[in-house]
Scaffold this motif. Structure first.
Motif, mmCIF file in Angstrom:
data_model
loop_
_atom_site.group_PDB
_atom_site.id
_atom_site.type_symbol
_atom_site.label_atom_id
_atom_site.label_comp_id
_atom_site.label_asym_id
_atom_site.label_seq_id
_atom_site.Cartn_x
_atom_site.Cartn_y
_atom_site.Cartn_z
ATOM 1 N N ALA A 228 41.991 42.268 37.843
ATOM 2 C CA ALA A 228 43.324 41.763 37.533
ATOM 3 C C ALA A 228 43.168 40.484 36.716
ATOM 4 C CB ALA A 228 44.089 41.486 38.822
ATOM 5 N N SER A 229 44.059 40.292 35.757
ATOM 6 C CA SER A 229 43.935 39.151 34.848
ATOM 7 C C SER A 229 45.211 38.335 34.820
ATOM 8 C CB SER A 229 43.592 39.632 33.432
ATOM 9 O OG SER A 229 44.637 40.452 32.925
ATOM 10 N N THR A 230 45.095 37.110 34.331
ATOM 11 C CA THR A 230 46.244 36.228 34.156
ATOM 12 C C THR A 230 46.062 35.411 32.887
ATOM 13 O OG1 THR A 230 47.582 34.462 35.143
ATOM 14 C CG2 THR A 230 45.209 34.403 35.572
ATOM 15 N N THR A 231 47.167 35.149 32.219
ATOM 16 C CA THR A 231 47.133 34.310 31.018
ATOM 17 C C THR A 231 47.594 32.889 31.317
ATOM 18 O OG1 THR A 231 49.373 35.053 30.420
ATOM 19 C CG2 THR A 231 47.497 36.263 29.466
ATOM 20 N N ARG A 232 48.028 32.639 32.565
ATOM 21 C CA ARG A 232 48.476 31.301 32.947
ATOM 22 C C ARG A 232 47.797 30.862 34.238
ATOM 23 N NH1 ARG A 232 54.133 32.704 31.985
ATOM 24 N NH2 ARG A 232 54.543 32.245 34.189
ATOM 25 N N LEU A 233 47.498 29.570 34.327
ATOM 26 C CA LEU A 233 46.845 29.007 35.501
ATOM 27 C C LEU A 233 47.592 27.750 35.924
ATOM 28 C CD1 LEU A 233 43.179 29.365 34.194
ATOM 29 C CD2 LEU A 233 44.162 30.681 36.084
ATOM 30 N N PHE A 274 51.325 34.588 52.751
ATOM 31 C CA PHE A 274 50.763 34.920 51.444
ATOM 32 C C PHE A 274 50.675 33.614 50.654
ATOM 33 C CE2 PHE A 274 52.478 38.721 53.155
ATOM 34 C CZ PHE A 274 51.798 39.791 52.597
ATOM 35 N N ILE A 275 49.454 33.152 50.400
ATOM 36 C CA ILE A 275 49.239 31.837 49.802
ATOM 37 C C ILE A 275 48.507 31.974 48.470
ATOM 38 C CG2 ILE A 275 48.167 29.567 50.120
ATOM 39 C CD1 ILE A 275 48.345 30.130 53.168
ATOM 40 N N GLY A 276 49.084 31.419 47.424
ATOM 41 C CA GLY A 276 48.455 31.446 46.103
ATOM 42 C C GLY A 276 48.056 30.054 45.663
ATOM 43 N N GLU A 277 46.905 29.939 45.003
ATOM 44 C CA GLU A 277 46.431 28.649 44.503
ATOM 45 C C GLU A 277 45.549 28.864 43.286
ATOM 46 O OE1 GLU A 277 42.610 27.771 47.358
ATOM 47 O OE2 GLU A 277 44.606 27.770 48.323
ATOM 48 N N VAL A 278 45.389 27.808 42.489
ATOM 49 C CA VAL A 278 44.490 27.853 41.338
ATOM 50 C C VAL A 278 43.071 27.581 41.833
ATOM 51 C CG1 VAL A 278 43.928 26.872 39.087
ATOM 52 C CG2 VAL A 278 46.329 27.068 39.802
ATOM 53 N N GLU A 279 42.138 28.443 41.457
ATOM 54 C CA GLU A 279 40.750 28.320 41.897
ATOM 55 C C GLU A 279 39.852 27.923 40.728
ATOM 56 O OE1 GLU A 279 37.801 31.022 44.621
ATOM 57 O OE2 GLU A 279 38.524 31.932 42.761
ATOM 58 N N ASP A 280 39.224 26.755 40.839
ATOM 59 C CA ASP A 280 38.241 26.288 39.845
ATOM 60 C C ASP A 280 38.794 26.235 38.425
ATOM 61 O OD1 ASP A 280 36.395 26.145 41.930
ATOM 62 O OD2 ASP A 280 35.683 28.189 41.588
ATOM 63 N N ASP A 281 40.096 26.101 38.283
ATOM 64 C CA ASP A 281 40.740 25.971 36.970
ATOM 65 C C ASP A 281 40.543 27.183 36.061
ATOM 66 O OD1 ASP A 281 41.724 23.385 37.516
ATOM 67 O OD2 ASP A 281 39.797 22.489 36.978
ATOM 68 N N ASP A 282 40.080 28.318 36.627
ATOM 69 C CA ASP A 282 39.896 29.490 35.764
ATOM 70 C C ASP A 282 40.277 30.813 36.441
ATOM 71 O OD1 ASP A 282 37.773 29.802 37.523
ATOM 72 O OD2 ASP A 282 36.226 29.328 36.054
ATOM 73 N N ALA A 283 40.937 30.743 37.587
ATOM 74 C CA ALA A 283 41.386 31.957 38.274
ATOM 75 C C ALA A 283 42.506 31.598 39.241
ATOM 76 C CB ALA A 283 40.237 32.622 39.025
ATOM 77 N N TYR A 324 41.962 36.915 37.235
ATOM 78 C CA TYR A 324 40.958 36.201 36.453
ATOM 79 C C TYR A 324 41.467 35.817 35.064
ATOM 80 C CZ TYR A 324 37.549 37.847 39.914
ATOM 81 O OH TYR A 324 36.867 38.095 41.076
ATOM 82 N N SER A 325 41.028 34.660 34.613
ATOM 83 C CA SER A 325 41.210 34.296 33.211
ATOM 84 C C SER A 325 40.014 34.831 32.421
ATOM 85 C CB SER A 325 41.296 32.778 33.051
ATOM 86 O OG SER A 325 40.038 32.179 33.355
ATOM 87 N N THR A 326 40.165 34.914 31.105
ATOM 88 C CA THR A 326 39.043 35.349 30.261
ATOM 89 C C THR A 326 37.860 34.396 30.406
ATOM 90 O OG1 THR A 326 40.559 36.365 28.671
ATOM 91 C CG2 THR A 326 38.352 35.869 27.894
ATOM 92 N N THR A 327 38.151 33.100 30.570
ATOM 93 C CA THR A 327 37.082 32.109 30.752
ATOM 94 C C THR A 327 36.260 32.414 31.988
ATOM 95 O OG1 THR A 327 38.409 30.402 29.673
ATOM 96 C CG2 THR A 327 36.602 29.657 31.076
ATOM 97 N N ARG A 328 36.936 32.755 33.093
ATOM 98 C CA ARG A 328 36.219 33.062 34.342
ATOM 99 C C ARG A 328 35.382 34.328 34.187
ATOM 100 N NH1 ARG A 328 37.254 31.577 39.593
ATOM 101 N NH2 ARG A 328 35.962 32.702 41.094
ATOM 102 N N LEU A 329 35.914 35.328 33.511
ATOM 103 C CA LEU A 329 35.164 36.572 33.321
ATOM 104 C C LEU A 329 33.919 36.341 32.481
ATOM 105 C CD1 LEU A 329 38.023 39.160 32.759
ATOM 106 C CD2 LEU A 329 36.532 38.947 34.739
#
Length: 382
Positions: A228-233, A274-283, A324-329
């Motif tokens: 799964a991917s995301t374009t926003r963090l 259900f808890i969402g958070e930004v992980e390591d600035d790339d996911a 995932y962001s493209t950076t993380r991948l």
């Protein structure tokens, strides 16, 4: 004196044209060890954020109860993410398959799921390799039985060429043993390993899992990875990612099913967070927790007939996933010495407003394969 006929060959003959629902399974682990592991994980330390007691990936699907709950969730018309994921896979696979459809690959499916995606892959690969083997691998024998029905019956793939393997593929020694067995089975012929359905995101240490798989890849093998991917963090998008999984009661029933069937804890879905958070600035990281939000401690019976106390505020982590962001991948594949052969990404289309979420399908080769420069390399360079 004639050589005795091997029992496997005799069994194949015995089951031919038998309309009873037989299924073969190669069991790779002692199930009592798995139960002991689950019990130990449920004895974890106190935590208000899901870092203590937990049900680790694999155990969420382990057993007949969780398997049925998963099947119900995937068939829920309100679980739009599942439907969109299946549709996008078909589009993505069409662009990936030219890289593998002439290679004579055998399919090794890590985490079988519903089997729908395996059916699509098998239908295409078998056109050029009628003798190919299909090896679905999962920690849950019940998931293997359910998941193989779609590719075997739907794609009319011959049962004589199917070898379901019950194995926890997140354990390095297990993957090494599996790879050695497969090499004896197919020799030097290439294997297409698949890890689809965003399974990578369900593990605490996703890089470690990817390294475990990469370690067994030979130069001729390939890995098909779907995430799964995301374009926003940002925090708002992280909350939206968590809400995505909170939309359907069937999914809540699934994520609590392992707890329901392996303990005596009374499950109230109002205590599932259900808890969402930004992980390591790339996911984006989504954690699904059960929390004791009552005014007193709760006793929970475990599979070994012992009890554990759940103090006020204590949590049990039920499920983990990511976008995932493209950076993380790029970071993950680089760390694991994987070379992209092809990469296709698309956004979900089931909402009226622009949606930052989507799926990405990557065909990866071990660095030792010296894969040629492709469009995927250009994507990573952006």
């Amino acid at each position: 004196m004639t050589e005795p006929v091997h029992v496997i060959r005799k069994l194949e003959q015995a089951l031919a044209d038998d309309d009873f629902a037989w299924s073969l399974l190669l069991v790779g682990e002692d199930q009592t060890d798995k139960l002991a592991t689950l019990t130990g994980d449920l004895r974890g330390s106190f935590s208000t954020s899901g870092e203590g007691k937990q049900i680790t990936s694999g155990f969420s699907y382990w057993g007949i109860g969780p398997t049925i709950a998963w099947a119900n969730a995937t068939n829920d018309p309100f679980y739009l993410v599942m439907k969109a994921g299946t549709e996008s896979f078909l589009r993505h696979w069409r662009k990936v398959k030219p890289h593998v459809d002439k290679g004579g690959f055998h399919l090794v499916s890590l985490g079988i799921g519903t089997g729908v995606k395996d059916r699509t892959i098998l239908e295409d690969l078998r056109r050029d390799n009628r003798d190919m083997f299909y090896i679905p691998v999962d920690m849950s024998s019940e998931m293997l039985r359910m998941g193989t029905l779609e590719p075997v019956r739907g794609a009319r793939f011959p049962m004589a060429q199917v070898l379901p393997v019950q194995l926890d593929f997140s354990i390095a020694d297990n993957m090494i043993e599996l790879a050695q067995m497969l090499t004896r089975l197919v020799g030097g012929e290439p294997l297409l390993y698949t890890l689809t359905g965003n399974t990578l995101a369900n593990f605490d240490n996703d890089e470690e899992l990817l390294e475990v798989i990469t370690h067994v890849l030979r130069p001729q093998d390939r890995l098909l990875l779907e995430v799964a991917s995301t374009t926003r963090l940002d925090d708002e998008t992280a909350k939206a990612a968590a809400d995505e999984y909170h939309q359907t009661r069937a999914f809540a029933e699934f994520v609590t099913s392992a707890l329901r069937y392996n303990t005596d804890l009374k499950i109230d879905n109002e205590r599932v967070k259900f808890i969402g958070e930004v992980e390591d600035d790339d996911a984006l990281l989504v954690k699904i927790l059960w929390q004791n939000d009552t005014d007193e401690q709760i006793r929970m019976g475990l599979p070994d007939h012992t009890e554990v106390l759940l103090p006020v505020g204590d949590t049990i982590r039920l499920y983990t996933t990511r976008k995932y962001s493209t950076t993380r991948l790029k970071k993950l594949t680089t760390a694991c010495n994987l070379t992209p052969v092809e990469a296709i990404q698309s956004q979900f289309r089931y909402t009226r407003r622009p949606n930052p979420f989507g799926l990405e399908l990557l065909l990866l080769a071990p660095a030792s394969a010296n894969a040629a420069h492709t469009l995927a390399d250009d994507i990573w360079s952006q």
